[in-house]
Write a protein that holds these residues in place. Structure first.
Motif, PDB file in Angstrom:
ATOM      1  N   GLY A 109      37.006  35.970  30.419  1.00 12.57           N
ATOM      2  CA  GLY A 109      36.845  34.852  29.499  1.00 12.57           C
ATOM      3  C   GLY A 109      37.822  33.716  29.681  1.00 12.57           C
ATOM      4  N   SER A 110      38.474  33.654  30.817  1.00 13.46           N
ATOM      5  CA  SER A 110      39.368  32.537  31.123  1.00 13.46           C
ATOM      6  C   SER A 110      38.990  31.976  32.481  1.00 13.46           C
ATOM      7  CB  SER A 110      40.821  33.015  31.158  1.00 13.46           C
ATOM      8  OG  SER A 110      41.669  31.972  31.594  1.00 13.46           O
ATOM      9  N   ILE A 111      39.032  30.664  32.597  1.00 13.02           N
ATOM     10  CA  ILE A 111      38.734  30.048  33.895  1.00 13.02           C
ATOM     11  C   ILE A 111      40.004  29.542  34.578  1.00 13.02           C
ATOM     12  CG2 ILE A 111      36.351  29.486  33.316  1.00 13.02           C
ATOM     13  CD1 ILE A 111      37.231  26.620  32.715  1.00 13.02           C
ATOM     14  N   ARG A 112      41.154  29.814  33.973  1.00 11.86           N
ATOM     15  CA  ARG A 112      42.433  29.403  34.556  1.00 11.86           C
ATOM     16  C   ARG A 112      42.709  30.213  35.823  1.00 11.86           C
ATOM     17  NH1 ARG A 112      48.034  30.643  33.809  1.00 11.86           N
ATOM     18  NH2 ARG A 112      47.495  32.421  32.506  1.00 11.86           N
ATOM     19  N   LYS A 113      43.138  29.567  36.883  1.00  6.26           N
ATOM     20  CA  LYS A 113      43.361  30.230  38.170  1.00  6.26           C
ATOM     21  C   LYS A 113      44.413  31.336  38.102  1.00  6.26           C
ATOM     22  CE  LYS A 113      41.862  26.283  40.839  1.00  6.26           C
ATOM     23  NZ  LYS A 113      42.250  25.048  41.450  1.00  6.26           N
ATOM     24  N   GLU A 114      45.432  31.164  37.293  1.00  2.00           N
ATOM     25  CA  GLU A 114      46.497  32.162  37.174  1.00  2.00           C
ATOM     26  C   GLU A 114      46.404  32.938  35.861  1.00  2.00           C
ATOM     27  OE1 GLU A 114      48.743  33.062  39.548  1.00  2.00           O
ATOM     28  OE2 GLU A 114      47.548  31.738  40.838  1.00  2.00           O
ATOM     29  N   SER A 115      45.219  33.093  35.348  1.00  2.20           N
ATOM     30  CA  SER A 115      44.973  33.792  34.093  1.00  2.20           C
ATOM     31  C   SER A 115      45.461  35.239  34.160  1.00  2.20           C
ATOM     32  CB  SER A 115      43.467  33.790  33.804  1.00  2.20           C
ATOM     33  OG  SER A 115      43.115  34.776  32.879  1.00  2.20           O
ATOM     34  N   TYR A 116      46.168  35.656  33.123  1.00  2.00           N
ATOM     35  CA  TYR A 116      46.588  37.057  33.041  1.00  2.00           C
ATOM     36  C   TYR A 116      45.374  37.974  32.949  1.00  2.00           C
ATOM     37  CZ  TYR A 116      51.477  35.750  32.449  1.00  2.00           C
ATOM     38  OH  TYR A 116      52.740  35.268  32.650  1.00  2.00           O
ATOM     39  N   ASN A 117      44.334  37.529  32.304  1.00  2.00           N
ATOM     40  CA  ASN A 117      43.139  38.356  32.195  1.00  2.00           C
ATOM     41  C   ASN A 117      42.415  38.476  33.531  1.00  2.00           C
ATOM     42  OD1 ASN A 117      42.572  39.323  29.281  1.00  2.00           O
ATOM     43  ND2 ASN A 117      43.512  37.307  29.110  1.00  2.00           N
ATOM     44  N   LEU A 118      42.432  37.439  34.332  1.00  2.00           N
ATOM     45  CA  LEU A 118      41.887  37.534  35.685  1.00  2.00           C
ATOM     46  C   LEU A 118      42.730  38.503  36.510  1.00  2.00           C
ATOM     47  CD1 LEU A 118      39.931  36.702  37.907  1.00  2.00           C
ATOM     48  CD2 LEU A 118      41.395  34.697  38.330  1.00  2.00           C
ATOM     49  N   LYS A 119      44.041  38.422  36.364  1.00  2.00           N
ATOM     50  CA  LYS A 119      44.920  39.365  37.070  1.00  2.00           C
ATOM     51  C   LYS A 119      44.648  40.799  36.632  1.00  2.00           C
ATOM     52  CE  LYS A 119      48.622  36.062  37.948  1.00  2.00           C
ATOM     53  NZ  LYS A 119      50.019  35.707  37.730  1.00  2.00           N
ATOM     54  N   LEU A 120      44.421  40.996  35.340  1.00  2.00           N
ATOM     55  CA  LEU A 120      44.103  42.327  34.835  1.00  2.00           C
ATOM     56  C   LEU A 120      42.783  42.822  35.429  1.00  2.00           C
ATOM     57  CD1 LEU A 120      44.702  44.724  32.957  1.00  2.00           C
ATOM     58  CD2 LEU A 120      43.649  43.406  31.093  1.00  2.00           C
ATOM     59  N   ALA A 121      41.787  41.955  35.503  1.00  2.00           N
ATOM     60  CA  ALA A 121      40.505  42.333  36.105  1.00  2.00           C
ATOM     61  C   ALA A 121      40.684  42.712  37.573  1.00  2.00           C
ATOM     62  CB  ALA A 121      39.500  41.192  35.974  1.00  2.00           C
ATOM     63  N   LYS A 122      41.478  41.942  38.301  1.00  4.70           N
ATOM     64  CA  LYS A 122      41.725  42.252  39.721  1.00  4.70           C
ATOM     65  C   LYS A 122      42.500  43.560  39.870  1.00  4.70           C
ATOM     66  CE  LYS A 122      41.466  37.543  41.493  1.00  4.70           C
ATOM     67  NZ  LYS A 122      42.193  36.425  42.126  1.00  4.70           N
ATOM     68  N   PHE A 123      43.415  43.832  38.948  1.00  2.00           N
ATOM     69  CA  PHE A 123      44.138  45.098  38.977  1.00  2.00           C
ATOM     70  C   PHE A 123      43.166  46.265  38.781  1.00  2.00           C
ATOM     71  CE2 PHE A 123      46.174  48.597  36.709  1.00  2.00           C
ATOM     72  CZ  PHE A 123      47.189  48.931  37.604  1.00  2.00           C
ATOM     73  N   ILE A 124      42.275  46.135  37.815  1.00  2.00           N
ATOM     74  CA  ILE A 124      41.280  47.177  37.548  1.00  2.00           C
ATOM     75  C   ILE A 124      40.363  47.345  38.763  1.00  2.00           C
ATOM     76  CG2 ILE A 124      39.238  47.714  36.143  1.00  2.00           C
ATOM     77  CD1 ILE A 124      40.805  46.401  33.762  1.00  2.00           C
ATOM     78  N   ASP A 127      53.404  42.100  37.485  1.00  2.00           N
ATOM     79  CA  ASP A 127      54.322  41.477  38.447  1.00  2.00           C
ATOM     80  C   ASP A 127      53.689  40.259  39.120  1.00  2.00           C
ATOM     81  OD1 ASP A 127      52.675  42.444  40.528  1.00  2.00           O
ATOM     82  OD2 ASP A 127      54.011  44.115  41.012  1.00  2.00           O
ATOM     83  N   ALA A 128      54.418  39.644  40.006  1.00  2.00           N
ATOM     84  CA  ALA A 128      53.972  38.408  40.669  1.00  2.00           C
ATOM     85  C   ALA A 128      52.715  38.625  41.511  1.00  2.00           C
ATOM     86  CB  ALA A 128      55.096  37.845  41.540  1.00  2.00           C
ATOM     87  N   GLU A 129      52.498  39.849  41.974  1.00  2.00           N
ATOM     88  CA  GLU A 129      51.311  40.159  42.777  1.00  2.00           C
ATOM     89  C   GLU A 129      50.118  40.545  41.912  1.00  2.00           C
ATOM     90  OE1 GLU A 129      54.452  41.768  43.755  1.00  2.00           O
ATOM     91  OE2 GLU A 129      54.682  39.905  44.886  1.00  2.00           O
ATOM     92  N   GLY A 130      50.293  40.558  40.596  1.00  2.00           N
ATOM     93  CA  GLY A 130      49.195  40.889  39.703  1.00  2.00           C
ATOM     94  C   GLY A 130      49.053  42.366  39.395  1.00  2.00           C
ATOM     95  N   ASN A 131      50.069  43.155  39.734  1.00  2.00           N
ATOM     96  CA  ASN A 131      50.025  44.585  39.446  1.00  2.00           C
ATOM     97  C   ASN A 131      50.550  44.869  38.049  1.00  2.00           C
ATOM     98  OD1 ASN A 131      49.167  45.508  42.112  1.00  2.00           O
ATOM     99  ND2 ASN A 131      51.165  44.749  42.773  1.00  2.00           N
ATOM    100  N   LEU A 132      49.819  45.651  37.316  1.00  2.00           N
ATOM    101  CA  LEU A 132      50.269  46.100  36.015  1.00  2.00           C
ATOM    102  C   LEU A 132      51.370  47.126  36.262  1.00  2.00           C
ATOM    103  CD1 LEU A 132      49.508  45.589  33.060  1.00  2.00           C
ATOM    104  CD2 LEU A 132      47.876  47.454  33.237  1.00  2.00           C
TER     105      LEU A 132
END
Length: 186
Positions: free
Chosen positions: A8-23, A151-156
């Motif tokens: 639900g975020s279109i921001r390139k550095e979105s924490y939620n996008l990072k969470l989705a990529k982690f999953i 972290d900076a790489e998007g890892n939870l």
């Protein structure tokens, strides 16, 4: 299992996008997760719902082809972001691609409570007539203070959160399989 992740975020550095990529990365051996973008969806318009733009057709097609939906919801002004509601508006009309599609919700924010209010509102929306997406019960994932847990790489990196997410993924897969058996036996 194919899962469509709707962030639900279109921001390139979105924490939620990072969470989705982690999953996506962590559970790649459990399911195939495709992260869908909401950036190109135009505003819902009933005048063109029967012949929508290509971006809408493609988006709805990907959701229709998925076995389940993962909602990755930030919280804007104590509710669901407008881009996510707009996507739901498109999906709830004409072919209603969410109807009967199992789903689960996660969300992250810099606040202490994660996305508790937005997730509550999203649950109400998912049960609305025209949407009708069954939701994994009792497995709320609210990642609060996310900027200290990723972290900076998007890892939870917060181990208790990762372990809880592991259990929710197990619960979702088991629940999904139970739902599939019920559907077959009808």
């Amino acid at each position: 299992m194919k899962v469509a992740a709707i962030v639900g975020s279109i921001r390139k550095e979105s924490y939620n996008l990072k969470l989705a990529k982690f999953i996506q990365k962590r559970y790649q051996d459990r399911f195939e997760l495709e992260i869908l973008t909401l950036r190109d969806l135009p505003f819902y318009d009933q005048d063109i719902e029967n012949d929508p733009p290509a971006a809408v057709k493609e988006f709805k097609g990907k959701v229709a082809a998925a076995d389940a939906v993962l909602w990755v919801v930030p919280e804007y002004n104590a509710t669901v972001p407008g881009v996510m509601v707009n996507a739901i508006d498109w999906m709830s009309r004409v072919d209603r691609v969410l109807n009967g599609k199992p789903s689960w919700i996660v969300g992250a924010s810099m606040g202490l409570l994660g996305t508790v209010k937005a997730q509550g509102h999203l649950r109400d929306i998912l049960f609305a007539q025209g949407v009708g997406s069954p939701l994994l019960p009792g497995n709320e994932v609210y990642v609060g203070v996310v900027h200290e847990k990723i972290d900076a790489e998007g890892n939870l990196t917060h181990e208790p959160t990762v372990k809880f997410l592991d259990s929710v993924v197990d619960n979702f897969i088991n629940w999904y399989n139970q739902q599939a058996k019920i559907a077959v036996n009808k």
